[in-house]
Motif scaffolding. Structure first.
Motif, short mmCIF file in Angstrom:
data_model
loop_
_atom_site.label_atom_id
_atom_site.label_comp_id
_atom_site.label_asym_id
_atom_site.label_seq_id
_atom_site.Cartn_x
_atom_site.Cartn_y
_atom_site.Cartn_z
N THR A 60 -32.96 17.89 1.65
CA THR A 60 -34.36 18.16 1.33
C THR A 60 -34.79 19.40 1.98
OG1 THR A 60 -34.78 15.74 1.02
CG2 THR A 60 -36.55 17.27 1.46
N TRP A 61 -34.19 19.60 3.21
CA TRP A 61 -34.73 20.95 3.97
C TRP A 61 -34.24 22.08 3.16
CZ3 TRP A 61 -31.95 23.81 7.97
CH2 TRP A 61 -32.73 24.58 8.65
N LEU A 62 -32.93 22.05 2.63
CA LEU A 62 -32.29 22.92 2.21
C LEU A 62 -33.23 23.56 0.80
CD1 LEU A 62 -28.54 22.41 2.42
CD2 LEU A 62 -29.95 24.18 3.76
N TYR A 63 -33.74 22.31 0.11
CA TYR A 63 -34.36 22.73 -1.14
C TYR A 63 -35.78 23.47 -0.65
CZ TYR A 63 -31.61 19.87 -4.27
OH TYR A 63 -30.55 19.28 -4.97
N GLN A 64 -36.12 22.95 0.30
CA GLN A 64 -37.51 23.78 0.74
C GLN A 64 -37.15 25.08 1.25
OE1 GLN A 64 -38.22 21.20 4.17
NE2 GLN A 64 -39.84 20.00 3.10
N VAL A 65 -35.85 25.68 1.85
CA VAL A 65 -35.60 26.83 2.15
C VAL A 65 -35.47 27.71 0.86
CG1 VAL A 65 -34.12 28.20 3.52
CG2 VAL A 65 -34.75 26.16 4.48
N ALA A 66 -34.72 27.14 -0.03
CA ALA A 66 -34.24 27.80 -1.23
C ALA A 66 -35.44 28.04 -2.03
CB ALA A 66 -33.32 26.78 -2.03
N ARG A 67 -36.29 27.03 -2.20
CA ARG A 67 -37.72 27.48 -2.75
C ARG A 67 -38.28 28.46 -2.31
NH1 ARG A 67 -42.94 25.17 -1.81
NH2 ARG A 67 -44.15 25.04 -3.88
#
Length: 269
Positions: free
Chosen positions: A72-79
């Protein structure tokens, strides 16, 4: 296969364990790359989003407190990186690509070929064109929920909105996807009947970006009791989830090698 958690692998990677680094990357790099590919629309952008996301994740590991899953954290960073990339390249945030844009007009509704891989790639192009034609706010929730399979709570955390608002935004995105796929594949391609007038009226009253709690309650109530809407959304979700199985979203080997090499050099410091 290792039974170590993401947190244990990250700590080991920071201490210079190359095997731990490789394992944690193998767990998460495909989903980050696929998210960048669906959101940004090109392999070049997806590669940059992947690289910048993983660099940021490992450079700023102290920012990850374990309150949410690492994915979930990685999706936030990728976004964040995806939005920055698009702003840098076009000067302003991109809204959406209409169905007469090159991404859509280059997709031909050809007859299916006996070659299943070729057919799958063709279907992937159709789905990608339909996704890219969505407004950005609708595109990201549809990708997170229907392509990546995040829960409503996880997707809401990534986007930074309430769960009710995410659900209503997702339903609007699915309705738009139905229209886009019908346009690209031909009317009646999915055997869909007429739309639901009651839902159309409800959706027309929503603000473009903000949905209040009362509107969400009305929408969820309608969707829970209307077989036509429920069946349409379920069928569309199954169709869009094909994106996870379409060939062409694997992380290219040179990209994987470059990311691993760069991170291996940076982490021991």
């Amino acid at each position: 296969m290792s039974t170590r958690t993401d947190e244990q692998l990250m700590e080991a990677a920071r201490a210079g364990d190359d095997k731990a680094l490789d394992e944690v990357l193998a767990r998460h790099e495909k989903q980050v790359y696929r998210f960048g590919l669906r959101m940004c629309g090109s392999e070049e952008d997806a590669m940059e989003v992947l690289q910048e996301t993983l660099f940021s994740a490992f450079r700023g590991i102290h920012a990850f407190r374990g309150d949410a899953a690492l994915s979930t954290w990685l999706y936030q960073v990728a976004r964040t990186h995806c939005f920055r990339l698009r702003r840098r390249r076009v000067g302003t945030p991109e809204d959406f690509q209409p169905l007469d844009s090159p991404a859509a007009t280059n997709v031909a509704a050809e007859e299916a070929t006996p070659d299943m891989v070729s057919h799958a790639r063709q279907m992937g192009e159709v789905l990608q064109a339909a996704i890219l034609a969505l407004p950005e706010a609708h595109r990201e929730v549809l990708i997170l929920r229907d392509v990546e399979g995040l829960t409503a709570e996880e997707a809401a955390s990534v986007v930074g909105i309430e769960v009710r608002a995410l659900k209503s935004r997702l339903h609007r995105a699915r309705l738009q996807m139905r229209e886009h796929l019908s346009t690209l594949l031909g009317e009646g391609a999915h055997g869909q009947g007429a739309g639901c007038p009651e839902l159309a009226q409800e959706l027309s009253e929503f603000a473009a970006e903000e949905v209040d709690q009362a509107a969400c309650v009305r929408l969820e109530d309608h969707l829970s009791r209307c077989p036509r809407c429920s069946d349409a959304c379920d069928a569309l979700k199954r169709t869009v989830s094909l994106c996870r199985r379409i060939p062409g979203d694997e992380v290219p080997a040179p990209v994987r090698a470059a990311v691993r090499q760069a991170l291996s050099r940076a982490l021991p410091a």
